[in-house]
Design a protein around this motif. Structure first.
Motif, mmCIF file in Angstrom:
data_model
loop_
_atom_site.group_PDB
_atom_site.id
_atom_site.type_symbol
_atom_site.label_atom_id
_atom_site.label_comp_id
_atom_site.label_asym_id
_atom_site.label_seq_id
_atom_site.Cartn_x
_atom_site.Cartn_y
_atom_site.Cartn_z
ATOM 1 N N ARG A 598 0.849 -1.192 0.000
ATOM 2 C CA ARG A 598 0.000 0.000 0.000
ATOM 3 C C ARG A 598 0.885 1.242 0.000
ATOM 4 N NH1 ARG A 598 -5.256 0.735 1.623
ATOM 5 N NH2 ARG A 598 -5.301 -1.351 2.559
ATOM 6 N N ASP A 599 0.471 2.254 -0.769
ATOM 7 C CA ASP A 599 1.236 3.503 -0.814
ATOM 8 C C ASP A 599 0.267 4.663 -1.002
ATOM 9 O OD1 ASP A 599 4.075 4.759 -1.178
ATOM 10 O OD2 ASP A 599 2.869 5.625 -2.799
ATOM 11 N N ASN A 600 0.387 5.671 -0.135
ATOM 12 C CA ASN A 600 -0.393 6.905 -0.237
ATOM 13 C C ASN A 600 0.598 8.062 -0.299
ATOM 14 O OD1 ASN A 600 -2.957 5.525 0.216
ATOM 15 N ND2 ASN A 600 -2.223 5.277 2.318
ATOM 16 N N ALA A 601 0.549 8.833 -1.370
ATOM 17 C CA ALA A 601 1.615 9.806 -1.608
ATOM 18 C C ALA A 601 1.055 11.185 -1.922
ATOM 19 C CB ALA A 601 2.511 9.344 -2.753
ATOM 20 N N HIS A 602 1.827 12.201 -1.530
ATOM 21 C CA HIS A 602 1.598 13.597 -1.885
ATOM 22 C C HIS A 602 2.821 14.069 -2.669
ATOM 23 C CE1 HIS A 602 -1.739 13.909 1.067
ATOM 24 N NE2 HIS A 602 -0.981 13.078 1.773
ATOM 25 N N ASN A 603 2.572 14.693 -3.807
ATOM 26 C CA ASN A 603 3.655 15.199 -4.647
ATOM 27 C C ASN A 603 3.304 16.626 -5.034
ATOM 28 O OD1 ASN A 603 5.761 15.597 -6.414
ATOM 29 N ND2 ASN A 603 5.507 13.656 -7.478
ATOM 30 N N ALA A 604 4.186 17.569 -4.739
ATOM 31 C CA ALA A 604 3.908 18.978 -5.021
ATOM 32 C C ALA A 604 5.161 19.648 -5.559
ATOM 33 C CB ALA A 604 3.421 19.701 -3.764
ATOM 34 N N SER A 605 4.955 20.634 -6.414
ATOM 35 C CA SER A 605 6.071 21.419 -6.942
ATOM 36 C C SER A 605 5.591 22.840 -7.195
ATOM 37 C CB SER A 605 6.616 20.806 -8.237
ATOM 38 O OG SER A 605 5.637 20.809 -9.250
ATOM 39 N N ALA A 606 6.523 23.787 -7.115
ATOM 40 C CA ALA A 606 6.200 25.194 -7.341
ATOM 41 C C ALA A 606 7.448 25.912 -7.825
ATOM 42 C CB ALA A 606 5.668 25.854 -6.073
ATOM 43 N N LEU A 607 7.243 26.930 -8.655
ATOM 44 C CA LEU A 607 8.361 27.724 -9.159
ATOM 45 C C LEU A 607 7.892 29.153 -9.363
ATOM 46 C CD1 LEU A 607 11.335 27.616 -10.147
ATOM 47 C CD2 LEU A 607 10.421 27.349 -12.464
ATOM 48 N N VAL A 608 8.629 30.082 -8.788
ATOM 49 C CA VAL A 608 8.359 31.509 -8.928
ATOM 50 C C VAL A 608 9.488 32.125 -9.728
ATOM 51 C CG1 VAL A 608 7.988 33.686 -7.723
ATOM 52 C CG2 VAL A 608 7.140 31.555 -6.721
ATOM 53 N N ASP A 609 9.140 32.841 -10.807
ATOM 54 C CA ASP A 609 10.137 33.472 -11.670
ATOM 55 C C ASP A 609 9.945 34.979 -11.598
ATOM 56 O OD1 ASP A 609 11.173 34.646 -14.329
ATOM 57 O OD2 ASP A 609 11.987 32.620 -14.352
ATOM 58 N N LEU A 610 11.019 35.682 -11.226
ATOM 59 C CA LEU A 610 10.983 37.132 -11.060
ATOM 60 C C LEU A 610 11.939 37.783 -12.045
ATOM 61 C CD1 LEU A 610 11.141 37.366 -7.152
ATOM 62 C CD2 LEU A 610 9.100 37.353 -8.604
ATOM 63 N N ALA A 611 11.447 38.776 -12.771
ATOM 64 C CA ALA A 611 12.304 39.601 -13.624
ATOM 65 C C ALA A 611 12.757 40.793 -12.794
ATOM 66 C CB ALA A 611 11.544 40.050 -14.860
ATOM 67 N N LEU A 612 14.039 40.821 -12.455
ATOM 68 C CA LEU A 612 14.574 41.879 -11.604
ATOM 69 C C LEU A 612 14.750 43.164 -12.409
ATOM 70 C CD1 LEU A 612 17.235 39.764 -9.668
ATOM 71 C CD2 LEU A 612 14.857 40.248 -9.040
ATOM 72 N N PRO A 613 14.900 44.294 -11.724
ATOM 73 C CA PRO A 613 15.083 45.563 -12.441
ATOM 74 C C PRO A 613 16.274 45.495 -13.402
ATOM 75 C CG PRO A 613 14.626 45.969 -10.130
ATOM 76 C CD PRO A 613 14.796 44.488 -10.270
ATOM 77 N N ALA A 614 16.069 46.029 -14.603
ATOM 78 C CA ALA A 614 17.088 45.953 -15.644
ATOM 79 C C ALA A 614 18.148 47.028 -15.450
ATOM 80 C CB ALA A 614 16.439 46.094 -17.015
ATOM 81 N N TYR A 615 19.304 46.766 -16.007
ATOM 82 C CA TYR A 615 20.393 47.730 -16.021
ATOM 83 C C TYR A 615 21.059 47.629 -17.384
ATOM 84 C CZ TYR A 615 23.174 43.552 -15.087
ATOM 85 O OH TYR A 615 23.740 42.303 -15.155
ATOM 86 N N ALA A 616 21.365 48.758 -17.980
ATOM 87 C CA ALA A 616 22.011 48.817 -19.297
ATOM 88 C C ALA A 616 21.275 47.939 -20.306
ATOM 89 C CB ALA A 616 23.476 48.405 -19.200
ATOM 90 N N LYS A 617 19.939 47.980 -20.235
ATOM 91 C CA LYS A 617 19.077 47.198 -21.117
ATOM 92 C C LYS A 617 19.274 45.691 -20.956
ATOM 93 C CE LYS A 617 18.761 50.794 -24.649
ATOM 94 N NZ LYS A 617 18.913 51.132 -26.098
ATOM 95 N N LEU A 618 19.809 45.257 -19.813
ATOM 96 C CA LEU A 618 19.998 43.844 -19.515
ATOM 97 C C LEU A 618 19.099 43.482 -18.335
ATOM 98 C CD1 LEU A 618 23.905 43.651 -19.779
ATOM 99 C CD2 LEU A 618 22.215 43.097 -21.540
ATOM 100 N N ALA A 619 18.314 42.401 -18.468
ATOM 101 C CA ALA A 619 17.310 42.047 -17.455
ATOM 102 C C ALA A 619 17.706 40.757 -16.759
ATOM 103 C CB ALA A 619 15.937 41.906 -18.086
ATOM 104 N N PRO A 620 18.110 40.814 -15.482
ATOM 105 C CA PRO A 620 18.384 39.579 -14.727
ATOM 106 C C PRO A 620 17.087 38.900 -14.298
ATOM 107 C CG PRO A 620 18.756 41.496 -13.350
ATOM 108 C CD PRO A 620 18.420 42.025 -14.710
ATOM 109 N N HIS A 621 17.192 37.596 -14.004
ATOM 110 C CA HIS A 621 16.041 36.813 -13.559
ATOM 111 C C HIS A 621 16.417 36.017 -12.317
ATOM 112 C CE1 HIS A 621 12.841 37.068 -16.707
ATOM 113 N NE2 HIS A 621 13.847 37.599 -17.372
ATOM 114 N N LEU A 622 15.463 35.908 -11.409
ATOM 115 C CA LEU A 622 15.611 35.093 -10.210
ATOM 116 C C LEU A 622 14.436 34.133 -10.145
ATOM 117 C CD1 LEU A 622 16.940 34.401 -7.460
ATOM 118 C CD2 LEU A 622 15.491 36.186 -6.446
#
Length: 688
Positions: A598-622
């Motif tokens: 017998r097996d009872n399972a919970h599986n969860a995943s999440a991902l948050v993507d943030l576009a950080l403030p740009a500099y010199a027209k270059l946009a970092p991401h976190l």
């Protein structure tokens, strides 16, 4: 036992149909700038030099519309992603390698290049893709070169490292404190495929192809000696070469493929031991059993020629027809040698002996025929009828001889000659009809019926004992489905199968079962999307002595939310249950037992993507998030995998990327199998 299994080795020969890729369009050749001086013929860059300026100015009114400006198209484009991975592992490193197996060191994480030859000499386009090179457990490489109307060449390579050593698995001495997986292995599997299509885009396309699948590795296996089982070292090597060629016929109303191919097989295994090995059962009738030396090996050699044909046609606007045929006849030879010493016993005669020599040889043949036929009929605008039929017929016959010599300390050797004969004939047939009805442009109904039948017969199967055995397969399946597109934002579809069987080949086969799958998608708003799914498999075999009961359920919900241009969130949750109950005979004393899981399972995943403030027209991401798995039941397990990624552009075409992952693995009943791992990966991505 090795020889018995070897007698029934089969060679799968279903050749893969080459994917038909459209020929890439030719890159238009850019007209060069007018050659107004000798210097201009060497490089377009000197077109503005003083030497060129003194040349007579051409009459632009008489020229064509072609611009003399050199092409700005780059001859090579793509990305290169490389870096270094740092790892720190605590706990059981063998379980970590069995589950994750990511090592430390420099890595070529990704490569995607496209090369264009403006002069179209050897090729028009050359594409190269590679992933995870430098020591990772899964490496891939793909190369495609093409010249419009002349050829299309594809090469694929995969290298997979398998590591499996779980201390609690196949360990009968675990209760005594000995932690040893007696069925462990470390192997590498390499697969290469080459295919050359000639005259792509034409009606007649010849092709040639070659593929190799090989594996090599070491591990631990068991040597069976009557009442005792000894874990010993193991070495394996195998390779299969597949040569094939054929022609594809591409016409307006029909397509056909004719292919001829052949395979060669080599499969070797060696088990050896030169230490004092007491095995899993040390004492028998007051004597201590042991194995002091073992050299056991078998080698399999096989070959086959096969023929294959595919056909599809649309003779009328309301009818599509397809058919496939494959015939092969593999031949296999097996050689077996064994030499072992120690204090061993023959249980049937309570005969103790100190040494054994065995030699064996066997041959096998397996004619194999597979065919299928189907059509799609559209008698009315909103009605489609799909009919399909397939058959698979396999006949295996083998014969051989084993010479077994038992050496005793005070008496003459005893030699036994055992002739081997084996037969396995399997016939499988399936017919299915489906009717699809579009009640409205939003609602489609599906109904169908599948009938499966077959029979199997064995001769003197060594692994099952002497004598003949036969079995039949009879199964009737009802099929239903619905697809509802309520609006552009909401859609739902569901499929159902229900079967009743009179007989089946195997105890755990699908017998009386119900299978269901439902999916729904709802676009709540422009920035929020929801998806839900449900699946169920319920299978029972009420045959006395089997009483098999199996139930699997899975419910999933996922969401994608983009509240702003700078933020996106993905999430998914799955709840699953599994229940299995079947009776079996305990192998040592042949008493009736019940296997319950017998097996009872919970599986969860999440991902948050943030576009950080740009500099010199270059946009970092976190990005940050992760996944988790938590189960309870027969083998409670928890597995956590949080992560964080940072993408920081340094210049146009140059990005610094870093990623951190944590792996946490625990088992409630087997705490020693847990591990903790910190993995930091950093590197650069160069694009052009």
């Amino acid at each position: 036992m090795k020889l018995a299994l070897a007698l029934f080795v089969t060679i799968p020969l279903l050749a893969q149909q080459a994917a038909q890729q459209p020929a890439p369009a030719a890159t238009p050749a850019t007209s060069p700038a007018p050659a107004t001086s000798p210097a201009a013929t060497t490089s377009p860059a000197v077109a503005t030099s003083p030497a060129v300026a003194t040349s007579p100015t051409p009459d632009t009114s008489a020229t064509t519309d072609t611009s003399p400006t050199p092409s700005s198209e780059q001859w090579i484009t793509g990305t290169v992603d490389f870096g270094y991975r740092f790892t720190s592992v605590g706990g059981d490193s063998d379980v970590y390698r069995s589950v994750v197996n990511l090592g430390q060191g420099p890595r070529l994480l990704g490569l995607d290049l496209t090369i264009v030859d403006p002069k179209k000499r050897l090729f028009d386009h050359l594409e190269v893709r590679a992933n995870n090179w430098g020591g990772d457990p899964y490496n891939t490489l793909h190369v495609n070169a093409s010249k419009q109307g002349i050829y299309d060449f594809n090469f694929d390579y995969r290298d997979i490292a398998y590591f499996n050593l779980l201390p609690s698995f196949a360990d009968p001495l675990l209760g005594t404190g000995l932690v040893l997986d007696e069925d462990s292995y470390f192997a590498r599997r390499r697969m290469s495929d080459f295919q050359l299509d000639l005259f792509p885009g034409h009606r007649i396309i010849p092709y040639l192809a070659y593929g190799r699948d090989s594996g090599e590795g070491t591990g631990i296996t068991t040597f069976e000696s009557d009442v005792n089982t000894y874990p010993v070292a193991d070495y394996t090597f195998d390779k299969t070469d597949n040569y094939r060629g054929g022609v594809r016929l591409e016409f307006n109303r029909f397509h056909a493929t004719l292919e001829q191919g052949g395979t060669t097989l080599r499969d070797d295994q060696q088990a050896y031991d030169s230490t004092l090995n007491y095995g899993n059962y040390q004492s028998y009738f007051g004597q201590t059993l042991d194995l002091t030396n073992l050299a056991q090996a078998y080698g399999i050699r096989g070959s086959s020629i096969y023929s294959k044909g595919l056909f599809t046609a649309s003779p009328f606007s309301w009818l599509d027809v397809s058919a496939q045929f494959l015939y092969s006849e593999p031949n296999t030879n097996v050689n077996y040698t064994q030499y072992d010493t120690g204090n061993l016993v023959v249980e049937s005669a309570i005969l103790f002996y100190t040494g054994e020599q065995a030699l064996g040889y066997a041959e096998g043949k397996q004619p194999h025929t597979t065919g299928s036929f189907g059509f799609e009929l559209r008698p009315l605008k909103r009605v489609r009828i799909l009919e399909s039929w397939m058959t698979d017929r396999m006949h295996t016959a083998a014969a051989g001889l084993v010479t077994d010599m038992i050496l005793q300390p005070v008496s003459a050797a005893q030699t036994t000659l055992t002739p081997l004969t084996s037969l396995l004939a399997v016939n499988y047939n399936q017919e299915q009809i489906d009717v699809l009805l579009d009640l409205t442009h939003k609602l489609t109904l599906r109904g169908g019926y599948r009938y499966v039948w077959g029979d199997a017969q064995t001769g003197n199967m060594l692994i099952a004992g002497p004598g003949q055995e036969s079995s039949e397969l009879r199964q009737q399946v009802g099929i239903a489905g619905v697809n509802f597109r309520a609006t552009q934002k909401l859609s739902v579809n569901a499929d159902f199968e229900g079967a009743v069987s009179d007989s089946a080949y195997f105890r755990t086969s699908l017998y009386n079962y119900q299978k269901m799958r439902a999916r729904a998608r709802y676009q709540v708003a422009a920035k929020l999307s929801l998806q839900a799914s449900f699946s169920l498999l319920n299978n029972q075999n009420p045959t006395p002595g089997i009483n098999y009961d199996f139930l699997s359920r899975q419910n999933s919900l996922s969401a994608s939310w983009t509240p702003s241009k700078r933020v996106s969130i993905l999430g998914e949750y799955t709840r699953s249950t599994l229940y299995s109950n079947i009776g079996y005979l305990e192998p040592e004393y042949l008493t009736a037992e019940t296997s319950l899981y017998r097996d009872n399972a919970h599986n969860a995943s999440a991902l948050v993507d943030l576009a950080l403030p740009a500099y010199a027209k270059l946009a970092p991401h976190l990005a940050f998030g992760g996944s988790l798995f938590i189960s309870s039941g027969s083998r409670p397990t928890s597995y956590y995998q949080p992560l964080a990624r940072l993408s920081l552009p340094l210049h146009k075409g140059l990005v610094w990327k870093s990623e951190y992952r944590y792996y946490g693995y625990d088992e409630t009943f087997y705490e020693y199998e847990g591990f903790r791992a910190h993995i930091l990966q950093t590197g650069l991505t160069i694009s052009r």
